[in-house]
Structures are given as structure tokens and as C-alpha cells.
Design a protein around this motif. Structure first.
Motif, PDB file in Angstrom:
ATOM      1  N   LEU A  53      23.258   3.235  -4.722  1.00 37.82           N
ATOM      2  CA  LEU A  53      22.549   3.819  -5.868  1.00 37.82           C
ATOM      3  C   LEU A  53      23.529   4.124  -7.004  1.00 37.82           C
ATOM      4  O   LEU A  53      23.256   3.826  -8.169  1.00 37.82           O
ATOM      5  CB  LEU A  53      21.811   5.098  -5.445  1.00 37.82           C
ATOM      6  N   LEU A  54      24.687   4.676  -6.682  1.00 34.93           N
ATOM      7  CA  LEU A  54      25.685   5.018  -7.708  1.00 34.93           C
ATOM      8  C   LEU A  54      26.196   3.760  -8.418  1.00 34.93           C
ATOM      9  O   LEU A  54      26.364   3.759  -9.640  1.00 34.93           O
ATOM     10  CB  LEU A  54      26.855   5.782  -7.084  1.00 34.93           C
ATOM     11  N   LYS A  55      26.421   2.693  -7.659  1.00 28.51           N
ATOM     12  CA  LYS A  55      26.861   1.431  -8.273  1.00 28.51           C
ATOM     13  C   LYS A  55      25.798   0.923  -9.253  1.00 28.51           C
ATOM     14  O   LYS A  55      26.122   0.467 -10.344  1.00 28.51           O
ATOM     15  CB  LYS A  55      27.117   0.368  -7.201  1.00 28.51           C
ATOM     16  N   PHE A  56      24.541   1.015  -8.838  1.00 29.07           N
ATOM     17  CA  PHE A  56      23.443   0.582  -9.696  1.00 29.07           C
ATOM     18  C   PHE A  56      23.422   1.405 -10.977  1.00 29.07           C
ATOM     19  O   PHE A  56      23.308   0.869 -12.078  1.00 29.07           O
ATOM     20  CB  PHE A  56      22.111   0.728  -8.947  1.00 29.07           C
ATOM     21  N   LEU A  57      23.554   2.729 -10.847  1.00 27.15           N
ATOM     22  CA  LEU A  57      23.515   3.612 -12.017  1.00 27.15           C
ATOM     23  C   LEU A  57      24.681   3.337 -12.976  1.00 27.15           C
ATOM     24  O   LEU A  57      24.533   3.495 -14.188  1.00 27.15           O
ATOM     25  CB  LEU A  57      23.537   5.082 -11.580  1.00 27.15           C
ATOM     26  N   LYS A  58      25.823   2.924 -12.435  1.00 29.70           N
ATOM     27  CA  LYS A  58      26.982   2.629 -13.282  1.00 29.70           C
ATOM     28  C   LYS A  58      26.852   1.307 -14.027  1.00 29.70           C
ATOM     29  O   LYS A  58      27.537   1.094 -15.018  1.00 29.70           O
ATOM     30  CB  LYS A  58      28.265   2.602 -12.432  1.00 29.70           C
ATOM     31  N   THR A  59      25.990   0.426 -13.550  1.00 23.60           N
ATOM     32  CA  THR A  59      25.946  -0.923 -14.128  1.00 23.60           C
ATOM     33  C   THR A  59      24.635  -1.276 -14.825  1.00 23.60           C
ATOM     34  O   THR A  59      24.508  -2.376 -15.350  1.00 23.60           O
ATOM     35  CB  THR A  59      26.213  -1.988 -13.040  1.00 23.60           C
ATOM     36  N   HIS A  60      23.654  -0.371 -14.820  1.00 18.58           N
ATOM     37  CA  HIS A  60      22.361  -0.676 -15.428  1.00 18.58           C
ATOM     38  C   HIS A  60      21.974   0.382 -16.447  1.00 18.58           C
ATOM     39  O   HIS A  60      22.266   1.562 -16.277  1.00 18.58           O
ATOM     40  CB  HIS A  60      21.273  -0.773 -14.350  1.00 18.58           C
ATOM     41  N   SER A  61      21.301  -0.067 -17.481  1.00 18.73           N
ATOM     42  CA  SER A  61      20.845   0.833 -18.536  1.00 18.73           C
ATOM     43  C   SER A  61      19.415   1.282 -18.266  1.00 18.73           C
ATOM     44  O   SER A  61      18.704   0.704 -17.434  1.00 18.73           O
ATOM     45  CB  SER A  61      20.891   0.119 -19.891  1.00 18.73           C
TER      46      SER A  61
ATOM     47  N   LEU B 186      16.973   0.857 -20.296  1.00 19.78           N
ATOM     48  CA  LEU B 186      16.099  -0.256 -20.688  1.00 19.78           C
ATOM     49  C   LEU B 186      15.932  -1.265 -19.558  1.00 19.78           C
ATOM     50  O   LEU B 186      14.841  -1.777 -19.331  1.00 19.78           O
ATOM     51  CB  LEU B 186      16.634  -0.958 -21.930  1.00 19.78           C
ATOM     52  N   GLU B 187      17.015  -1.544 -18.840  1.00 17.70           N
ATOM     53  CA  GLU B 187      16.921  -2.476 -17.714  1.00 17.70           C
ATOM     54  C   GLU B 187      16.024  -1.905 -16.617  1.00 17.70           C
ATOM     55  O   GLU B 187      15.216  -2.619 -16.025  1.00 17.70           O
ATOM     56  CB  GLU B 187      18.309  -2.774 -17.142  1.00 17.70           C
ATOM     57  N   VAL B 188      16.179  -0.599 -16.364  1.00 13.90           N
ATOM     58  CA  VAL B 188      15.363   0.038 -15.324  1.00 13.90           C
ATOM     59  C   VAL B 188      13.901   0.068 -15.731  1.00 13.90           C
ATOM     60  O   VAL B 188      13.014  -0.131 -14.910  1.00 13.90           O
ATOM     61  CB  VAL B 188      15.881   1.453 -14.995  1.00 13.90           C
ATOM     62  N   LEU B 189      13.631   0.302 -17.011  1.00 14.22           N
ATOM     63  CA  LEU B 189      12.244   0.306 -17.470  1.00 14.22           C
ATOM     64  C   LEU B 189      11.649  -1.096 -17.470  1.00 14.22           C
ATOM     65  O   LEU B 189      10.441  -1.256 -17.464  1.00 14.22           O
ATOM     66  CB  LEU B 189      12.148   0.907 -18.874  1.00 14.22           C
TER      67      LEU B 189
ATOM     68  N   CYS C  27      14.455  -4.244 -13.777  1.00 16.08           N
ATOM     69  CA  CYS C  27      15.156  -3.670 -12.621  1.00 16.08           C
ATOM     70  C   CYS C  27      14.476  -2.430 -12.039  1.00 16.08           C
ATOM     71  O   CYS C  27      15.053  -1.748 -11.206  1.00 16.08           O
ATOM     72  CB  CYS C  27      16.593  -3.320 -13.006  1.00 16.08           C
ATOM     73  N   LYS C  28      13.276  -2.158 -12.470  1.00 17.86           N
ATOM     74  CA  LYS C  28      12.596  -0.934 -12.026  1.00 17.86           C
ATOM     75  C   LYS C  28      12.396  -0.904 -10.511  1.00 17.86           C
ATOM     76  O   LYS C  28      12.674   0.097  -9.863  1.00 17.86           O
ATOM     77  CB  LYS C  28      11.256  -0.772 -12.737  1.00 17.86           C
ATOM     78  N   THR C  29      11.922  -2.003  -9.949  1.00 19.97           N
ATOM     79  CA  THR C  29      11.666  -2.056  -8.510  1.00 19.97           C
ATOM     80  C   THR C  29      12.938  -1.805  -7.712  1.00 19.97           C
ATOM     81  O   THR C  29      12.938  -1.026  -6.752  1.00 19.97           O
ATOM     82  CB  THR C  29      11.055  -3.424  -8.125  1.00 19.97           C
ATOM     83  N   GLU C  30      14.022  -2.441  -8.132  1.00 21.57           N
ATOM     84  CA  GLU C  30      15.301  -2.260  -7.428  1.00 21.57           C
ATOM     85  C   GLU C  30      15.750  -0.799  -7.496  1.00 21.57           C
ATOM     86  O   GLU C  30      16.177  -0.223  -6.493  1.00 21.57           O
ATOM     87  CB  GLU C  30      16.366  -3.168  -8.048  1.00 21.57           C
ATOM     88  N   PHE C  31      15.639  -0.185  -8.674  1.00 22.91           N
ATOM     89  CA  PHE C  31      16.024   1.220  -8.830  1.00 22.91           C
ATOM     90  C   PHE C  31      15.181   2.120  -7.936  1.00 22.91           C
ATOM     91  O   PHE C  31      15.707   2.981  -7.224  1.00 22.91           O
ATOM     92  CB  PHE C  31      15.893   1.663 -10.286  1.00 22.91           C
ATOM     93  N   VAL C  32      13.873   1.925  -7.959  1.00 22.85           N
ATOM     94  CA  VAL C  32      12.968   2.769  -7.166  1.00 22.85           C
ATOM     95  C   VAL C  32      13.290   2.630  -5.676  1.00 22.85           C
ATOM     96  O   VAL C  32      13.321   3.628  -4.946  1.00 22.85           O
ATOM     97  CB  VAL C  32      11.494   2.429  -7.474  1.00 22.85           C
TER      98      VAL C  32
END
Length: 181
Positions: free
Chosen positions: A74-82, A84-87, A90-95
Motif C-alpha cells: 500500500l505504501l509503495k502504491f501511495l508513493k507512486t500514484h496520484s 487523479l490516477e486513483v480516481l 487505479c481506483k480498484t487497485e487502491f481499494v
């Protein structure tokens, strides 16, 4: 009186906390329950966010390793995604990463804060809003380029006009000068 550079007690407490976190994580790496490449990321994060540490001492090392590896993803994802990408894509991956990490005995308040900041549940950002931002950006980008071209054209016209004016001034000066003998 010389100004103090931070509370010495806090410095000692943070150093002590840092050593404890590092020792626990290194033990998990040694026992092959935690991926070695996650060690620096987790150590830095947990020293700065000690409330997220697993506090239950009865947990098995295997469980702790799974939990911390999941948190590291999760921390790696948060460091590399904005945001806007999550919205967007990449939303499914983040969730999924957030849900996986939440399933362990971590501090839920930290996860709630990340979820609020990332997904804006009280601000419904629609695809229309994102599309309008994109369209506006494209239009303003075109306007800026047109203005740059106009400025370049005006600079060229100014240089040309200054040369003509200089020539006129030289001719006028020559005609106004005394004829002499």
C-alpha cells in the motif's frame, strides 16, 4: 540563552522507537516473514507513524510478516500514484490494497485518513469535472501558444520598426546637418 534545537527527550524517544521498530522488522526479515526490500520503507514509515505499528505481542511472526508486507505494498502504491490516477484507472487497485491492509490489526484511523484524502468521499468528483479540467487545460495551453507566437511576431515587428526608425533618424540628421564648405 542559547535556543534549543528540539526537545532532547523527544529525540531520545524517537531514536529508541526507531531502534525498536528496526529490530522487530529485521527479525521478521531474518525469519523470512518479511521481504528485505520492504525494510527501509516500513522502517521510515513506522518511525514517523508509530500508531500504525502492530501492538499485539501475541501475534505470530508469520502474521506480522504478512501484515507488514501488505502495508508495504500500500505504501509503495501511495508513493507512486496520484489522486487523479486513483480516481481514474487505479481506483480498484487502491481499494484492494487498502482493504487488504485493513484486514490486519493496524491503526484504523490512519487508514481512514488515507481513504478520505485519496477518494474524497464528501467531494463527489465526477468524470465530467475531470473532463472539464482536461478541456480547460487544453484550451488554455492553446491560448498560451497563440500568445507566444503573437509575442514573437510583435518582437520581430518591433525590431524591424526600430531599424526603420533608426534609418529615418540618420537621414534626418544628415539633412539637418550644416552643409559646410
Amino acid at each position: 540563552m542559547v535556543p534549543s534545537k528540539g526537545d532532547p527527550y523527544q529525540k531520545v524517544e524517537k531514536l529508541s522507537s526507531s531502534l525498536l521498530v528496526m529490530r522487530e522488522l529485521e527479525q521478521l526479515v531474518t525469519k523470512k516473514h518479511l521481504d528485505y526490500e520492504n525494510l527501509p520503507l516500513l522502517n521510515d514509515f513506522l518511525v514517523n507513524h508509530p500508531s500504525v505499528l502492530l501492538r499485539d505481542t501475541s501475534l505470530s511472526n508469520k502474521y506480522k510478516g504478512y501484515a507488514y508486507n501488505c502495508l508495504a505494498e500500500l505504501l509503495k502504491f501511495l508513493k507512486t500514484h496520484s489522486v487523479l490516477e486513483v480516481l481514474g484507472s487505479c481506483k480498484t487497485e487502491f481499494v484492494e490494497l487498502l482493504q487488504d491492509a485493513r484486514s490486519f490489526a493496524f491503526d484504523k484511523d490512519w487508514f481512514d485518513g488515507i481513504e478520505r484524502r485519496t477518494l474524497f468521499p464528501d467531494l463527489q468528483v465526477s468524470q465530467d469535472v475531470l473532463k472539464n479540467l482536461s478541456v480547460s487545460k487544453q484550451q488554455v495551453t492553446k491560448d498560451v501558444e497563440v500568445l507566444r507566437l503573437k509575442i514573437e511576431d510583435l518582437k520581430h515587428q518591433l525590431t524591424s520598426s526600430e531599424a526603420v526608425l533608426e534609418n529615418i533618424i540618420q537621414q534626418e540628421t544628415a539633412l539637418s546637418a550644416p552643409i559646410g564648405y
